[in-house]
Structure formats: C-alpha cells, structure tokens
Design a protein around this motif. Structure first.
Motif, PDB file in Angstrom:
ATOM      1  N   ILE A  89      19.504 -45.079  35.388  1.00 43.81           N
ATOM      2  CA  ILE A  89      18.317 -44.928  34.545  1.00 43.81           C
ATOM      3  C   ILE A  89      17.133 -44.442  35.369  1.00 43.81           C
ATOM      4  O   ILE A  89      16.405 -43.523  34.963  1.00 43.81           O
ATOM      5  N   GLU A  90      16.931 -45.022  36.543  1.00 42.63           N
ATOM      6  CA  GLU A  90      15.810 -44.637  37.405  1.00 42.63           C
ATOM      7  C   GLU A  90      15.939 -43.188  37.850  1.00 42.63           C
ATOM      8  O   GLU A  90      14.952 -42.440  37.878  1.00 42.63           O
ATOM      9  N   ALA A  91      17.146 -42.772  38.209  1.00 46.97           N
ATOM     10  CA  ALA A  91      17.349 -41.388  38.655  1.00 46.97           C
ATOM     11  C   ALA A  91      17.207 -40.403  37.507  1.00 46.97           C
ATOM     12  O   ALA A  91      16.705 -39.296  37.669  1.00 46.97           O
ATOM     13  N   GLY A  92      17.644 -40.830  36.330  1.00 45.80           N
ATOM     14  CA  GLY A  92      17.583 -39.935  35.172  1.00 45.80           C
ATOM     15  C   GLY A  92      16.192 -39.757  34.630  1.00 45.80           C
ATOM     16  O   GLY A  92      15.804 -38.651  34.212  1.00 45.80           O
ATOM     17  N   ASN A  93      15.407 -40.835  34.638  1.00 43.10           N
ATOM     18  CA  ASN A  93      14.029 -40.761  34.139  1.00 43.10           C
ATOM     19  C   ASN A  93      13.286 -42.011  34.579  1.00 43.10           C
ATOM     20  O   ASN A  93      13.420 -43.052  33.945  1.00 43.10           O
ATOM     21  N   PRO A  94      12.505 -41.918  35.649  1.00 43.98           N
ATOM     22  CA  PRO A  94      11.760 -43.099  36.136  1.00 43.98           C
ATOM     23  C   PRO A  94      10.833 -43.701  35.095  1.00 43.98           C
ATOM     24  O   PRO A  94      10.465 -44.862  35.165  1.00 43.98           O
ATOM     25  N   ASP A  95      10.442 -42.880  34.109  1.00 39.25           N
ATOM     26  CA  ASP A  95       9.519 -43.346  33.066  1.00 39.25           C
ATOM     27  C   ASP A  95      10.242 -43.644  31.756  1.00 39.25           C
ATOM     28  O   ASP A  95       9.622 -43.670  30.695  1.00 39.25           O
ATOM     29  N   TYR A  96      11.539 -43.853  31.835  1.00 42.45           N
ATOM     30  CA  TYR A  96      12.324 -44.030  30.600  1.00 42.45           C
ATOM     31  C   TYR A  96      11.782 -45.160  29.724  1.00 42.45           C
ATOM     32  O   TYR A  96      11.730 -45.041  28.505  1.00 42.45           O
ATOM     33  N   TRP A  97      11.389 -46.262  30.346  1.00 42.65           N
ATOM     34  CA  TRP A  97      10.981 -47.427  29.580  1.00 42.65           C
ATOM     35  C   TRP A  97       9.562 -47.335  29.044  1.00 42.65           C
ATOM     36  O   TRP A  97       9.130 -48.179  28.252  1.00 42.65           O
ATOM     37  N   VAL A  98       8.831 -46.327  29.468  1.00 42.73           N
ATOM     38  CA  VAL A  98       7.443 -46.171  29.002  1.00 42.73           C
ATOM     39  C   VAL A  98       7.466 -45.663  27.563  1.00 42.73           C
ATOM     40  O   VAL A  98       8.003 -44.597  27.262  1.00 42.73           O
TER      41      VAL A  98
ATOM     42  N   ASP B  27      13.573 -19.761  24.571  1.00 47.24           N
ATOM     43  CA  ASP B  27      12.831 -20.290  25.724  1.00 47.24           C
ATOM     44  C   ASP B  27      11.745 -21.261  25.279  1.00 47.24           C
ATOM     45  O   ASP B  27      11.527 -22.309  25.908  1.00 47.24           O
ATOM     46  N   GLU B  28      11.069 -20.921  24.196  1.00 48.49           N
ATOM     47  CA  GLU B  28      10.015 -21.791  23.679  1.00 48.49           C
ATOM     48  C   GLU B  28      10.601 -23.128  23.206  1.00 48.49           C
ATOM     49  O   GLU B  28      10.050 -24.193  23.474  1.00 48.49           O
ATOM     50  N   ALA B  29      11.739 -23.060  22.518  1.00 48.90           N
ATOM     51  CA  ALA B  29      12.387 -24.290  22.031  1.00 48.90           C
ATOM     52  C   ALA B  29      12.863 -25.142  23.197  1.00 48.90           C
ATOM     53  O   ALA B  29      12.770 -26.379  23.162  1.00 48.90           O
ATOM     54  N   ARG B  30      13.379 -24.509  24.242  1.00 53.62           N
ATOM     55  CA  ARG B  30      13.849 -25.261  25.414  1.00 53.62           C
ATOM     56  C   ARG B  30      12.693 -25.996  26.077  1.00 53.62           C
ATOM     57  O   ARG B  30      12.829 -27.155  26.458  1.00 53.62           O
ATOM     58  N   ARG B  31      11.565 -25.295  26.227  1.00 51.91           N
ATOM     59  CA  ARG B  31      10.399 -25.943  26.845  1.00 51.91           C
ATOM     60  C   ARG B  31       9.908 -27.105  25.989  1.00 51.91           C
ATOM     61  O   ARG B  31       9.584 -28.182  26.491  1.00 51.91           O
ATOM     62  N   LYS B  32       9.864 -26.876  24.689  1.00 52.31           N
ATOM     63  CA  LYS B  32       9.348 -27.885  23.768  1.00 52.31           C
ATOM     64  C   LYS B  32      10.233 -29.122  23.731  1.00 52.31           C
ATOM     65  O   LYS B  32       9.739 -30.255  23.613  1.00 52.31           O
ATOM     66  N   ASN B  33      11.548 -28.932  23.836  1.00 47.17           N
ATOM     67  CA  ASN B  33      12.488 -30.039  23.679  1.00 47.17           C
ATOM     68  C   ASN B  33      13.053 -30.548  25.006  1.00 47.17           C
ATOM     69  O   ASN B  33      13.980 -31.364  24.998  1.00 47.17           O
ATOM     70  N   GLU B  34      12.500 -30.075  26.114  1.00 42.73           N
ATOM     71  CA  GLU B  34      13.070 -30.443  27.414  1.00 42.73           C
ATOM     72  C   GLU B  34      13.096 -31.958  27.619  1.00 42.73           C
ATOM     73  O   GLU B  34      14.104 -32.531  28.051  1.00 42.73           O
ATOM     74  N   ALA B  35      11.996 -32.628  27.311  1.00 41.37           N
ATOM     75  CA  ALA B  35      11.932 -34.078  27.515  1.00 41.37           C
ATOM     76  C   ALA B  35      12.948 -34.799  26.636  1.00 41.37           C
ATOM     77  O   ALA B  35      13.638 -35.721  27.083  1.00 41.37           O
ATOM     78  N   LYS B  36      13.060 -34.364  25.370  1.00 34.32           N
ATOM     79  CA  LYS B  36      14.030 -34.982  24.461  1.00 34.32           C
ATOM     80  C   LYS B  36      15.455 -34.732  24.926  1.00 34.32           C
ATOM     81  O   LYS B  36      16.321 -35.623  24.845  1.00 34.32           O
TER      82      LYS B  36
END
Length: 203
Positions: free
Chosen positions: A193-202, A126-135
C-alpha cells in the motif's frame, strides 16, 4: 502496475515471508528452504501486481536458476508496438492502426477538428489519461492488494472486515481488523500500500 515494485517479488511459506527481492534472489531463498524442508509449500508473488509467479524448484539450485534465466517473466507493461503490427502512421511516434467504431455524428465531429480524426482522438485519449491517472493508480493498487489479501489472508479472522475497510479507505478500521494477523502478512500488505500510494488513506 506499481512501478516502484516492478522488479520486486516476495516468497511466503504459509504466513511466513521467506524473502523479498528480485525473482532470482527470491528463488534462491525459496530453493534453500525447500532443500531443508522438503514438505514446505511456497507461494511467490510479483509485488507490483499481486499475481503469483511460477518458479520450477525441481533439481539443483543451478537447475532452478538456469530455467529461471530461460523463462523469466517480463515485468514490464507491453509497448504499443509489441501489441500489434504497425500499420500506416508515423513510425517515430510508434503509431499503431486499429479499428474504431463510432456513430456518424461522432466521425463528423472528429473529422472537423484540426489535424483530422486521428489527431483529435490522440488528444482526447491523452486528456482522459491525465484526468483519470489518480483513479487508475488507485484501481491498480486496490486490485493488487485484493489479490494478495485473498491468497495470504483469506482464511484469517476479520478478512472481510479488512477488505471492506481497505476499499473504504478507513485506515483505523483496517489496522484494527488485521491487528491479530501474522506480522509478515501485515507488514507485506502495508508495504504494498505504501509503495503503491503513500497517500492512499488520505480521504
């Protein structure tokens, strides 16, 4: 999988997008076009994964929809209890027994933790999932866009430049590379891209 696009599909005739919506809606639009253009060639994509969906367009529209109802793909990720039979554990938690191979010192450490090895392993996962969720989300989005670009734009100019810019998260370079692509392809990729991550390009 991109949850916002879980039930969204898109049909293309070459570089022209025919429809976007549920698989049923897209099948209807595709069948209608095929009846008017018998030599047309179609590709239907699951927008959340970029994978192609197989739809049998033979026969009448009723035939197509009847087969679709019987063979419709499941667009949800498999639940743990569906992946393997339940073994010993706490059924209300959906616990599934699996074999884990570790070194003796690792088992020793796990067994010394409060609650024992199983509780410690669940906490670590669970800790690894939370830590790596964004990646993980970024990786899923990149894999989805990669599949779409390969099929829809693999023969277009500056395809490789666009792909490199996408993975480098260089929005300006990406938009420059795809500027002369067919509008439907540009719009579709931008939507994913927008639906997957609106902040992808940041950066």
């Amino acid at each position: 999988m991109i949850e916002a696009l879980l039930n969204s599909y898109s049909a293309f005739n070459g570089h022209q997008r025919l429809a976007t919506g549920t698989l049923r809606d897209v099948a209807i639009a595709t069948k209608d076009t095929l009846d008017r253009e018998p030599n047309a060639s179609f590709l239907i994509f699951h927008d959340a994964t970029g994978r192609q969906a197989e739809v049998d367009l033979r026969g009448t529209l009723d035939d197509v929809l009847a087969r679709l109802s019987a063979d419709a793909p499941v667009a949800t990720a498999p639940k743990p209890e569906e992946e393997a039979p339940r073994g010993p554990g706490r059924p209300k938690l959906g616990v599934v027994a699996r074999e884990v191979t570790l070194l003796p010192r690792q088992w020793e450490w796990l067994n010394s933790q409060p609650g024992g090895a199983s509780v410690a392993l669940r906490k670590l996962v669970d800790e690894a999932r939370r830590k790596n969720e964004a990646k993980d989300r970024q990786r899923v989005l990149q894999e989805t866009v990669d599949r779409i670009l390969l099929v829809l734009a693999g023969d277009l100019p500056k395809y490789e430049d666009a792909l490199r810019a996408f993975y480098a998260k260089d929005q300006m370079r990406f938009e420059t590379a795809i500027a002369n692509w067919p509008k439907d392809v540009r719009d579709h990729v931008s939507r994913i891209i927008e639906a997957g991550n609106p902040d992808y390009w940041v950066q």
